[in-house]
Design an enzyme around this catalytic site. Sequence first.
Site, PDB file in Angstrom:
ATOM      1  CG  HIS A   6       3.697   4.821 -90.934  1.00  0.00           C
ATOM      2  ND1 HIS A   6       3.308   3.587 -90.490  1.00  0.00           N
ATOM      3  CD2 HIS A   6       3.696   5.619 -89.839  1.00  0.00           C
ATOM      4  CE1 HIS A   6       3.066   3.642 -89.190  1.00  0.00           C
ATOM      5  NE2 HIS A   6       3.298   4.861 -88.767  1.00  0.00           N
ATOM      6  CD  GLN A   9       1.777   8.079 -92.590  1.00  0.00           C
ATOM      7  OE1 GLN A   9       2.416   8.919 -91.954  1.00  0.00           O
ATOM      8  NE2 GLN A   9       0.904   7.261 -92.017  1.00  0.00           N
ATOM      9  CE1 TYR A  71      -2.084   2.834 -92.172  1.00  0.00           C
ATOM     10  CE2 TYR A  71       0.090   2.987 -91.181  1.00  0.00           C
ATOM     11  CZ  TYR A  71      -1.001   3.596 -91.767  1.00  0.00           C
ATOM     12  OH  TYR A  71      -1.018   4.954 -91.942  1.00  0.00           O
ATOM     13  NE  ARG A 155      -6.517   5.153 -83.837  1.00  0.00           N
ATOM     14  CZ  ARG A 155      -6.452   4.547 -85.031  1.00  0.00           C
ATOM     15  NH1 ARG A 155      -7.478   3.831 -85.480  1.00  0.00           N
ATOM     16  NH2 ARG A 155      -5.366   4.631 -85.776  1.00  0.00           N
ATOM     17  CG  HIS A 179       1.489   3.758 -83.649  1.00  0.00           C
ATOM     18  ND1 HIS A 179       0.743   3.293 -84.701  1.00  0.00           N
ATOM     19  CD2 HIS A 179       2.583   4.328 -84.199  1.00  0.00           C
ATOM     20  CE1 HIS A 179       1.367   3.569 -85.836  1.00  0.00           C
ATOM     21  NE2 HIS A 179       2.484   4.182 -85.565  1.00  0.00           N
ATOM     22  CD  GLU A 182       1.023   9.608 -82.980  1.00  0.00           C
ATOM     23  OE1 GLU A 182       0.585   8.468 -83.262  1.00  0.00           O
ATOM     24  OE2 GLU A 182       1.461  10.391 -83.846  1.00  0.00           O
ATOM     25  CG  HIS A 216       4.263   8.138 -81.376  1.00  0.00           C
ATOM     26  ND1 HIS A 216       5.083   8.889 -82.186  1.00  0.00           N
ATOM     27  CD2 HIS A 216       3.466   7.428 -82.222  1.00  0.00           C
ATOM     28  CE1 HIS A 216       4.782   8.640 -83.465  1.00  0.00           C
ATOM     29  NE2 HIS A 216       3.812   7.751 -83.514  1.00  0.00           N
ATOM     30  CG  ASP A 265       5.800   8.450 -87.533  1.00  0.00           C
ATOM     31  OD1 ASP A 265       5.098   7.719 -88.247  1.00  0.00           O
ATOM     32  OD2 ASP A 265       5.341   8.986 -86.492  1.00  0.00           O
TER      33      ASP A 265
END
Lengths: 395, 395
Positions: A6, A9, A71, A155, A179, A182, A216, A265
């Site tokens: 990502h 991040q 995303y 989720r 994912h 995790e 993960h 990640d």
Amino acid sequence: VNAHSHAFQRALRGRAESRDPGHPHESFWTWREAMYHLAGRLDPELMWAIARMAYLEMLLSGITTVGEFHYLQHGPGGQPYNNPDEMALQVVRAASDAGLRQVLLRVAYHRAGWQRAAEPVQQRFFDATVDDVVAAAERLRSQGVAVGLAPHSVRAVPGEWLAPLHRQAGAWDVPFHMHLSEQPAEVEACQGEHGVTPVGLLAREGILDERLTAVHAIHLTADDRRRLAEARAGICACPTTERNLGDGILPAQALDGAVFSLGSDSHTQINLLEDARELEYHLRLERLERVVLAERSLASWLWRAATKGGARALGLQAGEIAPGRPADLVAVSLDDPSLVAHDEDELLTNLVFSLERTAIRTVWVGGEVVVAEGRHRAQDGIVADYRTALRKIWP
Amino acid sequence: VNAHSHAFQRALRGRAESRDPGHPHESFWTWREAMYHLAGRLDPELMWAIARMAYLEMLLSGITTVGEFHYLQHGPGGQPYNNPDEMALQVVRAASDAGLRQVLLRVAYHRAGWQRAAEPVQQRFFDATVDDVVAAAERLRSQGVAVGLAPHSVRAVPGEWLAPLHRQAGAWDVPFHMHLSEQPAEVEACQGEHGVTPVGLLAREGILDERLTAVHAIHLTADDRRRLAEARAGICACPTTERNLGDGILPAQALDGAVFSLGSDSHTQINLLEDARELEYHLRLERLERVVLAERSLASWLWRAATKGGARALGLQAGEIAPGRPADLVAVSLDDPSLVAHDEDELLTNLVFSLERTAIRTVWVGGEVVVAEGRHRAQDGIVADYRTALRKIWP
């Protein structure tokens, strides 16, 4: 080959390793707060500057290819940009400018979670329908972008989104990432909503196969493990992030048959060989044993995850030196004190278990030199632009 | 400040990360076999060449001081050298040649263990009496060597050696180090021999105090933890080694009051800030929590362990920039991509959690430049001599 990133991040590095005394350990409070602040501030230019910085550091560490799990699509409040693919195209531009090979894993993200209200900033992530996701990926493909499809997690998407997205990835013959398991809370919510574990849901939807890369895969039942292994699914481990977030330890020793790859990640560190050694080391700490994941060939096993395993996860014919493969190459100094070795076995072992970045001297992507004598061709400008970006995000 | 080193084990790097299929995980077989082979081969010149290599890498990583836990004293078969301190003086010479500040922790090692026959090579480690150990340390002191005293472990010395060695360290006002509760087998054997845990034995012998630095301190009962904390003892964590050996996770969160330092120990990696972050990260993995060891000031807490905590463990007025302190300094590039930060808090956090070796530019020890532009003044020669040494050890 870095199978899970990502990029944005990167700008969280150093912002979330403390905790307000009032907040309990388990809340992830500081990290979430910093992440939402960052996600709220990003505009296309900032996205580009931060992603280019992450990609610079990847190249300096010897990474030649990234799978970007993208995303953050929309403007403030979830308002689409004039070009609805604006943000995706910025991370594509960042990779191209840095000289890094990239597969854009176009994420599907629809909701905060089961019975969970969305944080305002999450509107920037949301897709309304499966068709919207497929259409976005199709537009990117038509512009020559290498894409994959990636439902964010059980989720963040409804169960009924999984099969159609997987079918589309099959039709295009592109990677399919998500994912998976995790954190314990994700598994519990899935049990609540679907009556099965996340792996159980994937099995029910018929999408447990070699195309899948599960990122993960930490909190697994014995049945989950067996299913992932039997499906010969891909598993992408991200241990430097998983240790930072306190996610837990991936039971790789119980997943024989699965194909492992690695991802940096959240980019708290960008060091894929540190990820490789941690995949083994965390199991040693948990089991109080040595040499868990393979016998004679442990270093090769981990090296494969960092190279061919990642290429497989991204659907690329890369990650090895062979006729017909792209000239993605890394030259290391055999005189680097972290690496100096007596024979080939020891050299490979030192690469995996002890390498320091000073050893990375030259990096070629597609035959082009992008790092020479340990420096990137555009390093100073990328760092300066990143510094400017940080000032806008954390005033 | 690196508080715990076995310099000669640098030559084990890359030699013990595999396993013969016949040997079970828990045997440490490959590691022990390689270690005994190495220990059997060492002569004074090899000891010097390997130690100088380890010290070179320490300086390149930003370490300015080492506590050398030195236990290989004698010639083959345990025959003393003409100069009985030959080997100790070789590691002293290695530090001096490399330009690294050193405290020589003269180990007391008397036996393989309780009811355990010695491996032949262990004869090279053995001291016959407490008086022999003290006399050796005294001879080194008289030559101006900074020494400390270090009973190897409750396994390797009889219980009655502990108090006199501790008393002597007090009389000289020098550090007192020992391995403590590194593996469950050590704790069990101590229970068998003494009827108490290793910490219990130290308490009974009256040597649990601020002079003590307990290295590892992993397998502790609640009572052990309380005693170490109340004594304000030093604890030296060596997580890169502990994860490599599968020792387990140091319960640092339950030792409030103890003073932490860090050691690179077996030198599978030499990266003390990686040790710092692992001390925190391994607890996150174990507890599935974030920010365990401190709240707002986690990076400072870990940084202190890597600097002042180590200096305290070695009895030195070092590890900080202050009037009267030695000019042991490290300059990092603020433009290094691993480090680039927006403010001071973030900078310190990135130093501790993300630093790559490329950021280390200049290192001064006692005001003298030993590393400039990321290279040691004698790097090529040290690496070449080390390569020659490896050829003699692993023909």
